[in-house]
Write a protein that holds these residues in place. Structure first.
Motif, PDB file in Angstrom:
ATOM      1  N   ARG A 545       0.842  -1.208   0.000  1.00 40.09           N
ATOM      2  CA  ARG A 545       0.000   0.000   0.000  1.00 40.09           C
ATOM      3  C   ARG A 545       0.865   1.241   0.000  1.00 40.09           C
ATOM      4  O   ARG A 545       0.597   2.212  -0.702  1.00 40.09           O
ATOM      5  CB  ARG A 545      -0.913   0.022   1.217  1.00 40.09           C
ATOM      6  N   LEU A 549       0.077   0.629  -4.149  1.00 41.33           N
ATOM      7  CA  LEU A 549      -0.925  -0.316  -4.607  1.00 41.33           C
ATOM      8  C   LEU A 549      -2.237  -0.067  -3.856  1.00 41.33           C
ATOM      9  O   LEU A 549      -2.219   0.220  -2.675  1.00 41.33           O
ATOM     10  CB  LEU A 549      -0.426  -1.738  -4.327  1.00 41.33           C
ATOM     11  N   PRO A 550      -3.371  -0.161  -4.548  1.00 40.76           N
ATOM     12  CA  PRO A 550      -4.637  -0.014  -3.837  1.00 40.76           C
ATOM     13  C   PRO A 550      -4.772  -1.049  -2.722  1.00 40.76           C
ATOM     14  O   PRO A 550      -4.285  -2.176  -2.854  1.00 40.76           O
ATOM     15  CB  PRO A 550      -5.692  -0.247  -4.913  1.00 40.76           C
ATOM     16  N   ALA A 551      -5.446  -0.664  -1.644  1.00 38.13           N
ATOM     17  CA  ALA A 551      -5.517  -1.506  -0.458  1.00 38.13           C
ATOM     18  C   ALA A 551      -6.126  -2.867  -0.761  1.00 38.13           C
ATOM     19  O   ALA A 551      -5.649  -3.899  -0.294  1.00 38.13           O
ATOM     20  CB  ALA A 551      -6.339  -0.803   0.622  1.00 38.13           C
ATOM     21  N   PHE A 552      -7.182  -2.862  -1.558  1.00 36.43           N
ATOM     22  CA  PHE A 552      -7.880  -4.113  -1.822  1.00 36.43           C
ATOM     23  C   PHE A 552      -7.012  -5.062  -2.634  1.00 36.43           C
ATOM     24  O   PHE A 552      -6.987  -6.261  -2.405  1.00 36.43           O
ATOM     25  CB  PHE A 552      -9.190  -3.798  -2.553  1.00 36.43           C
ATOM     26  N   THR A 553      -6.242  -4.496  -3.554  1.00 41.45           N
ATOM     27  CA  THR A 553      -5.338  -5.311  -4.356  1.00 41.45           C
ATOM     28  C   THR A 553      -4.236  -5.904  -3.478  1.00 41.45           C
ATOM     29  O   THR A 553      -3.899  -7.083  -3.591  1.00 41.45           O
ATOM     30  CB  THR A 553      -4.713  -4.452  -5.467  1.00 41.45           C
ATOM     31  N   GLU A 555      -4.415  -6.455  -0.281  1.00 40.51           N
ATOM     32  CA  GLU A 555      -5.047  -7.437   0.592  1.00 40.51           C
ATOM     33  C   GLU A 555      -5.220  -8.776  -0.137  1.00 40.51           C
ATOM     34  O   GLU A 555      -4.921  -9.839   0.392  1.00 40.51           O
ATOM     35  CB  GLU A 555      -6.410  -6.892   1.033  1.00 40.51           C
ATOM     36  N   ASP A 609      -8.192 -11.349 -11.756  1.00 42.72           N
ATOM     37  CA  ASP A 609      -9.018 -10.155 -11.610  1.00 42.72           C
ATOM     38  C   ASP A 609      -9.070  -9.303 -12.875  1.00 42.72           C
ATOM     39  O   ASP A 609      -9.236  -8.091 -12.825  1.00 42.72           O
ATOM     40  CB  ASP A 609      -8.576  -9.320 -10.399  1.00 42.72           C
ATOM     41  N   ALA A 611     -11.404  -9.150 -14.788  1.00 43.83           N
ATOM     42  CA  ALA A 611     -12.763  -8.631 -14.932  1.00 43.83           C
ATOM     43  C   ALA A 611     -12.845  -7.171 -14.545  1.00 43.83           C
ATOM     44  O   ALA A 611     -13.726  -6.453 -14.991  1.00 43.83           O
ATOM     45  CB  ALA A 611     -13.715  -9.449 -14.068  1.00 43.83           C
ATOM     46  N   TRP A 612     -11.872  -6.744 -13.683  1.00 42.68           N
ATOM     47  CA  TRP A 612     -11.949  -5.360 -13.220  1.00 42.68           C
ATOM     48  C   TRP A 612     -11.159  -4.405 -14.115  1.00 42.68           C
ATOM     49  O   TRP A 612     -11.053  -3.231 -13.814  1.00 42.68           O
ATOM     50  CB  TRP A 612     -11.435  -5.276 -11.787  1.00 42.68           C
ATOM     51  N   GLU A 613     -10.556  -4.961 -15.204  1.00 46.14           N
ATOM     52  CA  GLU A 613      -9.817  -4.078 -16.107  1.00 46.14           C
ATOM     53  C   GLU A 613     -10.774  -3.431 -17.085  1.00 46.14           C
ATOM     54  O   GLU A 613     -11.777  -4.030 -17.489  1.00 46.14           O
ATOM     55  CB  GLU A 613      -8.767  -4.895 -16.879  1.00 46.14           C
ATOM     56  N   VAL A 614     -10.394  -2.273 -17.469  1.00 43.82           N
ATOM     57  CA  VAL A 614     -11.315  -1.512 -18.300  1.00 43.82           C
ATOM     58  C   VAL A 614     -11.611  -2.204 -19.621  1.00 43.82           C
ATOM     59  O   VAL A 614     -12.750  -2.254 -20.077  1.00 43.82           O
ATOM     60  CB  VAL A 614     -10.799  -0.073 -18.514  1.00 43.82           C
ATOM     61  N   ASP A 615     -10.576  -2.847 -20.242  1.00 42.72           N
ATOM     62  CA  ASP A 615     -10.802  -3.434 -21.557  1.00 42.72           C
ATOM     63  C   ASP A 615     -11.641  -4.700 -21.493  1.00 42.72           C
ATOM     64  O   ASP A 615     -12.258  -5.087 -22.466  1.00 42.72           O
ATOM     65  CB  ASP A 615      -9.463  -3.719 -22.241  1.00 42.72           C
TER      66      ASP A 615
ATOM     67  N   GLU B  41     -10.479   1.190  -0.389  1.00 43.08           N
ATOM     68  CA  GLU B  41      -9.272   1.509   0.370  1.00 43.08           C
ATOM     69  C   GLU B  41      -9.521   1.369   1.861  1.00 43.08           C
ATOM     70  O   GLU B  41      -8.655   0.937   2.616  1.00 43.08           O
ATOM     71  CB  GLU B  41      -8.820   2.946   0.067  1.00 43.08           C
ATOM     72  N   TYR B  70     -20.663  -3.172 -13.252  1.00 47.44           N
ATOM     73  CA  TYR B  70     -20.312  -4.586 -13.415  1.00 47.44           C
ATOM     74  C   TYR B  70     -21.579  -5.427 -13.440  1.00 47.44           C
ATOM     75  O   TYR B  70     -22.383  -5.374 -12.503  1.00 47.44           O
ATOM     76  CB  TYR B  70     -19.472  -5.071 -12.231  1.00 47.44           C
TER      77      TYR B  70
END
Lengths: 622, 188
Positions: A545, A549-553, A555, A609, A611-615, B41, B70
């Protein structure tokens, strides 16, 4: 104990007889108490005649009697004052009624027999007491002590144990004034002085338990000498016994009070563990000596009379017990167990009969016969419980006997045992407590025990690698054991002890490293936790973090690593001993590191993950 | 009327992989009177502090959920948040009046273009239609529901220059929530 060889010779005979006959009796389903009694009869004057009269046993008899004292101390240890208070109803009501009614009824029977009223009263109340030793031992062996009937029996026995004091005090009033049996060192003193001494002695025991013992044991614990604990535990019980005898109280009762006082102390389980082997063997010897001392010739000379006396005792006492079962509305099953377990006379009868004889309350011949009656009634007890177990229970007893694990049990057992309350264990313990579980916590660092106790945790001092201590902590009835000790060797020994002796226990085990973790998997432990990985991965996630890096990533990366770790350890565990033991040892350090690297996921952010990418969203046009 | 205090609850599970959403939330952070909270976050472990969230809601007049679209809905943490924070007796039901009269709106970034989000398109409904559960939730809580701010076709918006107009629109939209009646346009 004038002749030391006599002591050893009689010990040899007693122990040999016990070692042979007790396993046989148990194999036959008769229980250990009957085995010990049979051993006694076998070596007694009417069979092999290997022991002389009591005077020639080199004091072994006295040592054996000490078993009763130790037993009462341990009964006390299991009873904290709040528990006693909760039991007050059955204790006073049930126990009080039992002693009063049985005593009076038996006295009446004796008077009808033609015995004088004083002797009748003395004999009646002496015989109203049941055998704590036989009953508790037998119930426990048959796992009946947790049933309602078992608990009522326990409460009644407890009241009887307490009732011994007033009996000892009142016996002289029935006597001829010839106080030859002696009352300890104060027998010649005036009454008020004796009373004062009694109060002082009991306060002394309370002081001993509350103040001195915790300090003494803390001091000993810090010395790290385990045998000193055993010595101190014995010292404590012997000191209480001597003190009580001095002021004319029953040493067993003093030990009981001492036990109750110490029940709340952190050293309770340690004391139980230390004394358990002594209690077992001494109590066994006590039963052997009863068997050996039985004057069977009386049975040959007065067969009908003795048989009638035993019959009368069993019928009168059993009748009172059955009556109480009705009055207190026990179910048929509970009532049957209660009646069948308590109808006999107990070991205190031997003590009290001796006293009564000495004071001239009972004459010699009656005392001899009564001794025999008591012993015979004790012999009948395991047989009666066999009747209950094999004839009664299969037909009527399902309900109460099958579900012995109720929350309100006298012996407080928690379904969870937590070993080690240090840096690792205290997290586990706090988490369990936050969800309402109260594990029995065992810890070997005395200073740590005291500190955490002050913070409100119920931590017990003790080395859990000892089987007796685990037993005392209730391992036989527990569901789960969390092994949170820090030292690898201790952890391994605990795992071995637990899996061998308590196969029903689920284990949650702390591992010291990757190799230890795999070794534990190989030994069949399913739930193994690396002591460091959790917080190390947390630290790693925090670092990620800070690196943006984002916290959720972060984690998720840490969680993925933990899962990967788990899978790798499980996969590598079976092959970890493929190389020869020597090579394995040489390579251990290397392997440790290697394993860690082998486990690293190739793709640092994971592949799951997208699925969370923009493309990705474009592809599906969702 | 005095300006409203606007709360933007931003929820994106992988913000470093987004372009438009990231730019929009950066814009929101620069608007006076707007508080931005990044839910992923704050709660990477999904352990939502319900009391804290409620306390923060009570000190704002307009609540905006900003999130990518989504599976015709929001990322899972938004659902978790709604399940736990919008308690019976607090947000709705008897005594549940804490959110009454506060504005509720959504700012949604969506990969598909307008053409696929219409009755003739492959998705058969507009984004606004798909947000019906949120709309009804807001109404149940007695909130003043406003139409969403939607950015379509985010996959085609590659350069900063292409994204910039949406950021400015978003600012305008937020400012109107703050100052005006908030009745607004659905963007491109």
């Amino acid at each position: 104990m004038d002749d030391p060889t006599a002591f050893f010779e009689s010990a040899l005979v007693y122990l040999a007889a016990a070692v042979v006959s007790v396993p046989v009796a148990k194999r036959l389903g008769l229980g250990s108490v009957l085995g010990y009694l049979a051993a006694g009869v076998a070596i007694g004057p009417f069979a092999l005649n290997l022991v002389g009269d009591a005077g020639k046993t080199g004091g072994l008899m006295h040592v054996a009697e000490f078993g009763v004292v130790v037993m009462l101390f341990m009964i006390g240890l299991e009873l904290r004052v709040p528990v006693l208070w909760r039991m007050r109803g059955s204790l006073l009501g049930l126990g009080g009624m039992q002693v009063l009614l049985s005593g009076l009824a038996l006295a009446g029977a004796a008077m009808a027999w033609g015995v004088g009223w004083k002797a009748s009263l003395a004999a009646g109340f002496i015989l109203s007491l049941s055998s704590t030793a036989i009953v508790l031992q037998s119930l426990r062996e048959k796992s009946l002590h947790g049933t309602p009937g078992g608990r009522h029996a326990f409460a009644t026995l407890l009241f009887q144990d307490i009732a011994v004091i007033p009996m000892l005090a009142l016996l002289p009033l029935l006597g001829t004034g010839n106080d030859s049996a002696g009352h300890g060192g104060l027998s010649g003193q005036p009454g008020w002085l004796r009373a004062l001494a009694v109060v002082a002695a009991v306060s002394g025991v309370v002081f001993l338990g509350r103040w001195l013992v915790p300090r003494l044991f803390g001091f000993i614990a810090r010395s790290g000498l385990r045998e000193m604990f055993t010595a101190a535990a014995l010292l404590l019980v012997i000191a209480i016994a001597v003190l009580m005898t001095r002021v004319g109280l029953s040493p067993a009762l003093g030990a009981f009070v001492g036990g109750v006082v110490l029940a709340g102390s952190p050293y309770r389980h340690e004391l139980e563990g230390d004394l358990e082997p002594f209690k077992g063997i001494l109590l066994g010897l006590f039963f052997v000596s009863i068997g050996a001392a039985m004057d069977l010739s009386l049975l040959l000379v007065y067969p009908m009379e003795v048989a009638a006396m035993v019959g009368a005792l069993v019928l009168v006492k059993g009748g009172v017990l059955a009556l109480l079962s009705r009055v207190f509305r026990f179910g048929p099953d509970t009532g049957a167990l209660y009646t069948l377990s308590l109808f006999q006379a107990g070991e205190f009868a031997f003590v009290l009969l001796g006293q009564a004889n000495g004071m001239g309350v009972l004459n010699q011949s009656l005392t001899g016969k009564l001794n025999l009656v008591v012993a015979l009634s004790m012999v009948l007890t395991p047989l009666a419980l066999l009747v209950y177990q094999f004839l009664w229970m299969p037909r009527f007893g399902k309900s109460s006997a099958i579900a012995p694990r109720e929350a309100d049990k006298v012996d407080h057992a928690s379904p969870v045992i937590l070993v080690g309350f240090g840096r690792f264990g205290n997290y586990v313990g706090r988490l369990l407590r936050s969800q309402g579980h109260r594990p029995v916590i065992l810890e070997t660092d005395a200073e740590h025990v005291e500190l955490t106790r002050r913070l409100g945790f119920e931590v017990h001092y003790g080395d859990a690698t000892r089987l007796e201590l685990l037993e005392a902590a209730g391992a036989a009835n527990a569901k789960l054991m969390i092994i949170a000790a820090g030292d690898e060797e201790t952890i391994d020994r605990l795992v071995e002890t637990a899996t061998r002796h308590y196969p029903q226990l689920k284990l949650v085990v702390r591992a010291n490293g990757m190799n230890h973790r795999m070794a534990l998997y190989n030994r069949g432990v399913e739930h193994v936790f690396h002591e460091m990985s959790g917080s190390a991965l947390d630290a790693g996630a925090a670092s990620l973090r800070l690196l943006g890096l984002p916290a959720f990533t972060a984690e998720r990366a840490a969680r993925r690593m933990a899962r990967h770790d788990l899978q790798s350890a499980r996969e590598l565990a079976p092959v970890m001993h493929d190389e020869s033991a020597y090579t394995a040892m040489v390579r251990e350090r290397v392997a440790n590191l290697e394993n860690l690297f082998r486990m690293d996921p190739l793709h640092p952010h994971g592949e799951d993950d997208h699925a969370w990418e923009v493309d990705a969203k474009r592809r599906g046009d969702r | 009327m005095p300006s409203r205090r606007v709360l933007v609850l931003h929820a994106h599970p992988a913000p470093h992989k987004s372009r438009v959403n990231r730019r929009l939330v950066a814009e929101a952070e620069g608007v006076d009177g707007v508080t931005v909270r990044h839910l992923y976050e704050i709660y990477p472990d999904f352990l939502i502090d319900v009391r804290e969230e409620q306390r923060i809601l009570e000190s704002h007049d307009a609540i905006v959920f900003q999130h990518p679209f989504y599976w015709y809905s929001a990322p899972s943490l938004v659902k978790e948040w709604m399940d736990l924070v919008l308690e019976h007796g607090w947000a709705y039901g008897s005594g549940g009046t804490a959110l009454h009269g506060r504005i509720f709106a959504q700012a949604v970034t969506c990969g598909g273009g307008r053409d696929v989000y219409c009755s003739e398109g492959r998705n058969r409904h507009s984004v606004r239609d798909f947000l019906l559960p949120f709309e009804q939730s807001a109404l149940l809580c007695g909130m003043d529901w406003r139409p969403p701010f939607v950015v379509h076709g985010t996959g085609d918006l590659k350069s900063a220059g292409e994204i910039e107009p949406f950021a400015l629109d978003y600012r305008t939209w937020l400012e109107s929530l703050r100052d005006g009646d908030g009745r607004s346009q659905e963007t491109r």
